[in-house]
Design a protein around this motif. Structure first.
Motif, short mmCIF file in Angstrom:
data_model
loop_
_atom_site.label_atom_id
_atom_site.label_comp_id
_atom_site.label_asym_id
_atom_site.label_seq_id
_atom_site.Cartn_x
_atom_site.Cartn_y
_atom_site.Cartn_z
N VAL A 133 0.72 -1.19 0.09
CA VAL A 133 0.20 0.00 0.09
C VAL A 133 0.79 1.20 -0.02
N CYS A 134 1.89 1.31 1.09
CA CYS A 134 2.60 2.56 1.10
C CYS A 134 3.92 2.72 0.81
N GLY A 135 4.68 1.35 0.55
CA GLY A 135 5.89 1.10 0.33
C GLY A 135 7.00 1.10 1.28
N THR A 136 6.47 1.19 2.53
CA THR A 136 7.37 1.05 3.60
C THR A 136 7.85 -0.22 3.67
N ALA A 137 9.42 -0.39 4.28
CA ALA A 137 9.53 -1.73 4.63
C ALA A 137 8.47 -2.51 5.59
N ILE A 138 8.16 -3.87 5.04
CA ILE A 138 7.68 -4.75 6.23
C ILE A 138 8.49 -4.87 7.39
N VAL A 139 8.10 -4.86 8.79
CA VAL A 139 8.98 -5.17 10.04
C VAL A 139 8.54 -6.64 10.32
N VAL A 140 9.58 -7.20 10.73
CA VAL A 140 9.20 -8.59 11.45
C VAL A 140 9.68 -8.49 12.86
N GLU A 141 9.07 -8.88 13.77
CA GLU A 141 9.65 -8.87 15.04
C GLU A 141 9.14 -10.30 15.96
N GLU A 142 9.71 -10.51 17.32
CA GLU A 142 9.40 -11.62 17.80
C GLU A 142 8.23 -11.08 18.78
N ALA A 143 7.15 -11.87 18.92
CA ALA A 143 6.04 -11.67 19.80
C ALA A 143 5.44 -12.77 20.59
N ALA A 144 5.85 -13.23 21.77
CA ALA A 144 5.52 -14.12 22.45
C ALA A 144 5.99 -15.53 21.69
N GLY A 145 7.21 -15.64 21.18
CA GLY A 145 8.00 -16.60 20.57
C GLY A 145 7.47 -16.84 19.13
N ARG A 146 6.75 -15.89 18.62
CA ARG A 146 6.25 -16.17 17.23
C ARG A 146 6.59 -14.91 16.19
N LYS A 147 6.82 -14.99 14.98
CA LYS A 147 6.84 -13.63 14.17
C LYS A 147 5.76 -13.14 13.86
N LEU A 148 5.89 -11.82 14.26
CA LEU A 148 4.83 -10.91 13.68
C LEU A 148 5.30 -9.98 12.52
N TYR A 149 4.38 -9.85 11.50
CA TYR A 149 4.77 -9.12 10.68
C TYR A 149 3.78 -7.93 10.48
N TRP A 150 4.32 -6.55 10.27
CA TRP A 150 3.42 -5.55 10.23
C TRP A 150 4.09 -4.41 9.20
N CYS A 151 3.08 -3.53 9.02
CA CYS A 151 3.69 -2.28 8.37
C CYS A 151 3.64 -0.99 9.17
N PRO A 152 4.90 -0.48 9.75
CA PRO A 152 4.85 0.51 10.65
C PRO A 152 4.18 1.71 10.13
N ARG A 153 4.02 2.04 8.95
CA ARG A 153 3.27 3.12 8.73
C ARG A 153 1.76 2.85 8.59
N CYS A 154 1.50 2.05 7.77
CA CYS A 154 0.05 1.83 7.44
C CYS A 154 -0.70 1.49 8.95
N GLN A 155 0.13 0.79 9.76
CA GLN A 155 -0.54 0.48 11.21
C GLN A 155 0.15 1.04 12.25
N ALA A 156 0.46 2.29 11.84
CA ALA A 156 1.21 3.19 12.92
C ALA A 156 -0.02 3.44 14.07
#
Length: 333
Positions: free
Chosen positions: A310-333
């Protein structure tokens, strides 16, 4: 981990191919030998899927509870009758890279080039054969060995005169009484394919709106809502443009209700197609590409470092409770 749509599809296969038939049960691996001995010779009388768990009922009020966990799968062989309500009934149904669906009468293959219903659960190539059709006469290929040879670590084999189901690598495989099944189900959050949808929305909204826990963790809590796993969690939050770190009680009520309604829709699509399809309004070419490749099927899942669609920002992945969480730091700010 297989998510809710896969477990509901497994239950439908058992309903069509095992319920109403006496079964021979064994544990080739040996880890469920006592339980298999109790099951063997009984008739399967019903099946239920709730979230990520399946409950197979046998006569004399005996139930088999199976939770596939991260790596579990059912392999089917023999005369497997396909549920006609499932559009991709001749496609392999796995977790995050299910194999094969049908578009305009033609099979669409994913990158593995498979198109079989042989294995439902953890994505991998199965080594047993299955025939898929509404009407079957005899085994898939003349000369096929029956029963099929046991391959690998099979926790439980259920066998009728014409159908075979092998369970591998589950987190849970255990016999339960009706009261124990009811107690387990009572601890699970609402499942749109089991519970009244409107009541489920109220229950889900009420729980989320009073929790200080991040919404990204709440969606993975099977006591809050049943069936959502890592893929659906990431995609639901992106579709809602919701920051996964926001405490549930701070997420707007209409946003929470919208997530539930979206889950109802995506779960139905997953059961029908066998794919965790989370992108909307695709033209036929794009839809075919999405069916053939997970890379074209999701907004953010498994797209770490790639530009947001949608916006071109790099998708972030981080660990949340031992699982990988993918999200857009701009669209989901």
């Amino acid at each position: 981990m297989p998510e809710g749509h896969s477990v509901h599809r497994i239950a439908r296969q058992f309903d069509r191919n095992f319920v109403g038939s006496p079964v021979s049960a064994s544990s080739p691996q040996g880890r469920f030998a006592e339980g298999a001995a109790v099951l063997s010779g009984r008739t399967a009388t019903g099946v239920r899927a709730v979230g990520k768990q399946m409950f197979l009922e046998f006569d004399d009020d005996l139930w088999l509870r199976v939770h596939l966990g991260m790596y579990g799968a059912w392999d089917f062989a023999g005369e497997i009758l396909v549920d006609p309500t499932i559009a991709s009934a001749n496609g392999r149904m796995g977790q995050t890279n299910q194999r094969g669906t049908v578009l305009d009468g033609d099979p669409v293959f994913d990158g593995a080039g498979e198109n079989s219903l042989t294995s439902i659960g953890a994505p991998r190539r199965t080594r047993v054969h299955v025939r898929m059709s509404e009407q079957t006469t005899g085994l898939a290929d003349e000369g096929d060995q029956w029963p099929p040879p046991v391959v690998g670590q099979v926790r439980l084999r259920l066998l009728t005169d014409v159908a075979c189901a092998d369970l591998r690598g589950p987190t849970a495989c255990e016999l339960r009484t009706p009261d124990e099944v009811a107690a387990t189900i009572s601890k699970l959050g609402p499942d749109p394919l089991v519970d009244d949808v409107a009541e489920g929305q109220e229950r889900f909204t009420s729980v989320v709106r009073r929790k200080p826990t991040a919404i990204g963790l709440l969606l993975m809590d099977q006591a809050v809502v049943s069936g959502i796993g890592n893929v659906y969690r990431a995609e639901l939050l992106f579709r809602a443009r919701q920051n996964p770190h926001t405490p549930g009680r701070e997420v707007g009520e209409e946003v929470v209700r919208g997530i539930w309604r979206d889950w109802v829709r995506l779960l139905s699509i997953g059961v029908e197609t066998g794919q965790m399809m989370t992108m909307d309004d695709l033209d036929p070419e794009a839809y075919r590409a999405a069916m053939a490749s997970r890379d074209d099927r999701h907004w953010v899942y498994h797209r770490a470092g790639l530009p947001c669609r949608v916006c071109g920002t790099a998708i972030v992945v981080e660990e949340a409770a031992g699982r990988k969480l993918y999200w857009c730091p701009r669209c989901q700010a």
